[in-house]
Structure formats: C-alpha cells, structure tokens
Design an enzyme around this catalytic site. Structure first.
Site, PDB file in Angstrom:
ATOM      1  N   ASN A  10      16.937  54.080  68.059  1.00 25.92           N
ATOM      2  CA  ASN A  10      17.688  54.629  69.200  1.00 25.92           C
ATOM      3  C   ASN A  10      18.929  55.113  68.871  1.00 25.92           C
ATOM      4  OD1 ASN A  10      19.044  54.779  71.701  1.00 25.92           O
ATOM      5  ND2 ASN A  10      18.491  52.740  72.330  1.00 25.92           N
ATOM      6  N   GLU A 389      11.774  48.146  76.207  1.00 22.17           N
ATOM      7  CA  GLU A 389      11.733  49.411  76.135  1.00 22.17           C
ATOM      8  C   GLU A 389      11.353  49.995  74.799  1.00 22.17           C
ATOM      9  OE1 GLU A 389      15.195  51.517  78.432  1.00 22.17           O
ATOM     10  OE2 GLU A 389      15.726  49.428  77.931  1.00 22.17           O
TER      11      GLU A 389
END
Ligand code: AMP
Length: 403
Positions: A10, A389
């Site tokens: 990320n 996530e």
C-alpha cells in the site's frame, strides 16, 4: 500457476506499507512500513514472528529503494528470515485507489493497465500517482513476479445510475467523469463476505449495511451481496462526518466562501483537513479517543460533536434501510466501529426508529473482535466485524492469478 506467498503493498507518496501472507493458511508472515520516503530520516518498521524493529535509516530516496529494503529484510535470517530468497515471493498485490469506471474487479497490472490508470490521476491527484510510484518501484525489484491491482472503487462499480449520478448537466459526467465512485471498497467487500459466512447465507441473498468508520468513514448499502449505494462520492470527502473531513455540506457553501475571498486551496484544506471532529470537537484533536474522553468529562462542545457525528451515521443507515427494504444486518468496522464503545453506545439508540436496540454490557467488552452488540430484541442485528483490507488484497491477488 500455483502461488503461495503474496506480498501486499500500500504505497503513499512518502510511505510504503506491506504485509506478506502465506495463502495456503492465509497466515500473515511479516508486516511493516517505510515512512518518509524521499525525505530526511526515513523510518523502517518491520515485524515477523518474534522479531520486531523500528529504526531510522540512512536513506530511502524512492519507492524502489524502499521495497528493496523490505525484500532484503524478508530474506534476512537475522530478522526472522521468513523467506529464503526474493524468488519465494510469488505475487504482489497493490492497493490502488481510484479505478474510475474502468475496473469493477482486480486486474493483472500490465503496461496497458498502468497507462490507463495513470490517465485516471485527475480523479485522485494525491493518491493515484503515489500508487503508480509504488507499483513501479516493486516492478523494478520484483520484475519476474505478477503484480495485481486491487482498487478501492471496484466494489462500488455495481451501483445503479440512480445511485451514482449527480443531478448535473450530463456532459459533466460524460466529459469529466463527475459521478459518485465510492471508496473503502476492499473493506466493505471483506466485511460483506465475512458477514455472509457468519449469517450462513448465500452472498447473493445478503442485504446489509456496512459502516467503515475510521479517520475516513463510509457507509454502504449492499443489496444481494453487491454495492447498491455508498456515502462517499466522486472523492472521499462526501458522506458522513469524519476525523478531519466535513462530509456532506451544502455545495453552495463552497461558492459562498469563494466569493468571500477564500481561495480554493483554503476551502480544500478547511473541508478535508480542518473539518469534522477536529473542527467541532473543541479538543484540538481529530481522534475519537480524545473526543469520547472529553464527552465523559462533560465537555459540551465535544458532546455536540459526537451527537453530530452519530446523527450523520444514522441518516445514512436510515436512508439505506428504506432503500434496501429488508436489512439482514448492520456491520460496524474500521478503527471507530471496531473499538469505540462510546460511539457505538451513542449510535445504536439513534437507530431506535428502525427497532435497533443495544446490548450495553456486550458493547462495553467489544474491542477489535467479532461480536453481535445489539439486543436480542433488536429488529436488525448489529455486528462488529474487524476488517482486514490487506488480507482481502492478498485474496484478490491470489484469485486473479489462479483464475
Ligand atoms: P482508522 O482510520 O480505521 O485507523 O481509525 C482511526 C480512528 O479509530 C480514530 O478516530 C481512533 O480514535 C479510533 N480508535 C482507534 N482505536 C480506538 C480505541 N481503542 N477506542 C476508541 N477509538 C479508537
């Protein structure tokens, strides 16, 4: 192609967070982040098994250097040695923010996909270019490995036109892509799938309302397992009140402020960085822990801010209940949904018009665990479901490669 180890990345403009999963057991092997990439004194945090470190580095001038650091740590026997070589990383899953209307699912990141993604940058000027830097850095270091993009917007692409259209001249949508896209899709999808398991119901029969409540918050109406509507809009500014974001306001306020001498940048900062809990709470903080403790101490400004926040949640949950007709469950997740018993204790009574009741005793004990917090007599069960996530991105990556 059989794959086992998936690295989830990320990337932000100056940060790169990662998690490594063994997908055979869906087990997290390592996690950490590089912060202050391209800035002085970059910071490296790395945790695997019993090993943990946080150190200031000599340099991490760019995302390529940052991912090299991560990969070197993953193969270092002195740091837990969770991998033998870079070749043990079978795939990389990237969190991509804005996929516009191009991506309703996760995709292999080919040069064509990356070119198309770059063209979407005007829709997310802060996020998409940073994602691209992260992908390119990882592709430089892990060139022989498939890279998969998982978009925050993808889950919401099932919204019907009546949900996503703004009532503006059509050319604004057709020429400039101005419409509702929605965000936090990976989280909404994760908790939707988990809720289907918990309720033991086929996904396509699930009507639920998922509330991702954190620094950024969004609420989604899921109909037949798919997104039907969501509270965020073309950008993550719309919807409920958040930590520093205003959420919904009369759009004419922007014009009024512009005409009164504020610049576009000042208004942008006001709505995105100086709004929300920070603006109304009176504690100088955007953090719910500070707001809730101020409420407990009898701070009236803080109490009004909490009431305003909960009011905005209840408006969406009530509206979505009307749209869905039948609601099998309301799901609370994100930092606030999972942890803030005070916020939940304020929210559930605000939903009494829907027949929702609170089990105060259970609610007080729930922090970061899966649990039903509504009363036995509640017309709609309310669940806390911790989101994940990163695991969802790893699952999507695995699925794209194995399809
Ligand atoms: P997120 O953006 O999902 O990380 O959520 C951040 C928000 O969750 C902040 O407003 C925090 O105050 C809130 N939060 C995190 N942990 C707790 C906790 N233990 N109690 C209350 N609020 C919490």
């Amino acid at each position: 192609m059989g794959i086992r180890n998936v690295l989830v990345v990320n990337a932000g403009s100056s940060s790169l967070k990662f998690m490594l999963f063994d997908m055979e057991a869906e087990k997290m092997l390592a996690k950490g982040q590089v912060e202050r990439i391209g800035i002085d004194n970059p910071l490296f945090t790395f945790t695997t098994g019993d090993y943990s470190e946080k150190q200031t580095l000599c340099e991490a001038p760019n995302h390529t250097a940052a991912i090299k650091l991560v990969c070197n740590a993953l193969v270092d026997p002195a740091k837990g040695g969770c991998l033998k070589s870079f070749a043990d990383i079978d795939a990389v899953g990237h969190r991509m923010v804005h996929g516009g209307e191009l991506y309703s699912g996760s995709v292999l990141l080919t040069p064509e996909v990356l070119e198309a993604f770059e063209k979407l940058s005007p829709l997310a000027p802060l996020h998409n270019p940073a994602c691209l830097q992260g992908v390119q850095g990882c592709q430089n270091v892990l060139a022989d490995v498939p890279h998969v993009g998982v978009f925050d917007t993808a889950f919401h692409q099932t919204m019907p036109a009546e949900s996503y259209l703004y009532a503006l001249p059509k050319e604004v949508y057709e020429k400039y892509g101005v419409r509702k896209y929605g965000f936090h899709g990976t989280s909404h999808k994760f908790v939707t799938h988990r809720m289907a398991e918990v309720l033991n119901k086929p996904l396509d029969e699930m009507n639920i309302i998922t509330c991702h409540l954190g620094n950024g918050s969004s609420i989604t109406a899921v109909k037949g397992g798919k997104c039907f509507d969501t509270s965020m809009g073309m950008t993550p500014l719309a919807g409920v009140m958040m930590g520093t974001r205003a959420g919904d306001i009369d759009p004419a306020v922007v014009l009024y402020l512009l005409k009164n001498g504020f610049t576009a940048d000042e208004i942008d900062a006001m709505m995105n960085k100086k709004g929300g809990v920070l603006a109304l709470g009176g504690t100088g903080s955007s953090d719910m822990r500070d707001l809730c403790s101020a409420c407990g101490e009898g701070n009236e400004e803080a109490q009004v801010a909490l009431a305003r926040l909960v009011h905005s949640y209840a408006m969406y949950i009530g509206g979505y209940t009307a749209l869905l007709g039948r609601v099998d469950a309301i799901v609370l997740t994100g930092g606030i949904g999972e942890n803030s018993k005070e916020t939940r204790a304020a929210l559930l009574p605000a939903l009494s018009g829907l027949g929702v009741t609170l089990n105060a005793e259970v609610n007080n004990q729930v922090r970061g665990i899966e649990k039903i917090i509504s009363g036995d007599d509640s017309a709609i069960p309310v669940y806390v479901i911790p989101t994940n996530e990163e695991l969802m991105i790893a699952r999507e990556t695995y699925a794209v490669i194995n399809q």
